[in-house]
Motif scaffolding. Structure first.
Motif, PDB file in Angstrom:
ATOM      1  N   VAL A   1       0.864  -1.180   0.000  1.00 31.68           N
ATOM      2  CA  VAL A   1       0.000   0.000   0.000  1.00 31.68           C
ATOM      3  C   VAL A   1       0.897   1.226   0.000  1.00 31.68           C
ATOM      4  N   GLU A   2       0.667   2.117  -0.952  1.00 31.64           N
ATOM      5  CA  GLU A   2       1.425   3.366  -1.033  1.00 31.64           C
ATOM      6  C   GLU A   2       0.468   4.524  -0.791  1.00 31.64           C
TER       7      GLU A   2
ATOM      8  N   ASP B   1      -1.701  13.041  -2.431  1.00 25.96           N
ATOM      9  CA  ASP B   1      -2.907  13.154  -3.251  1.00 25.96           C
ATOM     10  C   ASP B   1      -3.288  11.862  -3.977  1.00 25.96           C
ATOM     11  N   GLU B   2      -2.619  10.760  -3.670  1.00 27.97           N
ATOM     12  CA  GLU B   2      -2.875   9.517  -4.397  1.00 27.97           C
ATOM     13  C   GLU B   2      -2.650   8.318  -3.495  1.00 27.97           C
ATOM     14  N   ARG B   3      -3.452   7.280  -3.696  1.00 29.55           N
ATOM     15  CA  ARG B   3      -3.312   6.020  -2.961  1.00 29.55           C
ATOM     16  C   ARG B   3      -3.174   4.901  -3.979  1.00 29.55           C
ATOM     17  N   GLU B   4      -2.436   3.841  -3.591  1.00 28.88           N
ATOM     18  CA  GLU B   4      -2.251   2.710  -4.501  1.00 28.88           C
ATOM     19  C   GLU B   4      -2.132   1.417  -3.697  1.00 28.88           C
TER      20      GLU B   4
END
Length: 72
Positions: free
Chosen positions: A57-58, A62-65
């Protein structure tokens, strides 16, 4: 050197993404390997009984992955 690489990125609804993950999981659980069809190319991959799985999990400002990697 890679023999083949198929990569695809698309925008889906959360439900569509879940359905794709379910379909992949069902293929892995069936014991019949995994088939991927993209752009007129079909790749059949034999998957052994034992695999390694990595979940990453990153979180950026402003972004998640979520990245799921299965190998053997």
């Amino acid at each position: 050197m890679d023999i083949a690489t198929i990569s695809e990125k698309q925008t889906l609804t959360r439900e569509e993404a879940a359905a794709r993950l379910h379909a992949i999981a069902d293929e892995l659980a069936s014991g019949n390997g995994f088939r991927l069809e993209r752009g007129g190319l079909t790749v059949d991959v034999a998957v052994p009984d034992q695999v390694t799985m990595k979940v990453e999990v990153e979180i950026e400002s402003d972004e998640r992955e979520i990245e799921i990697e299965i190998g053997w």
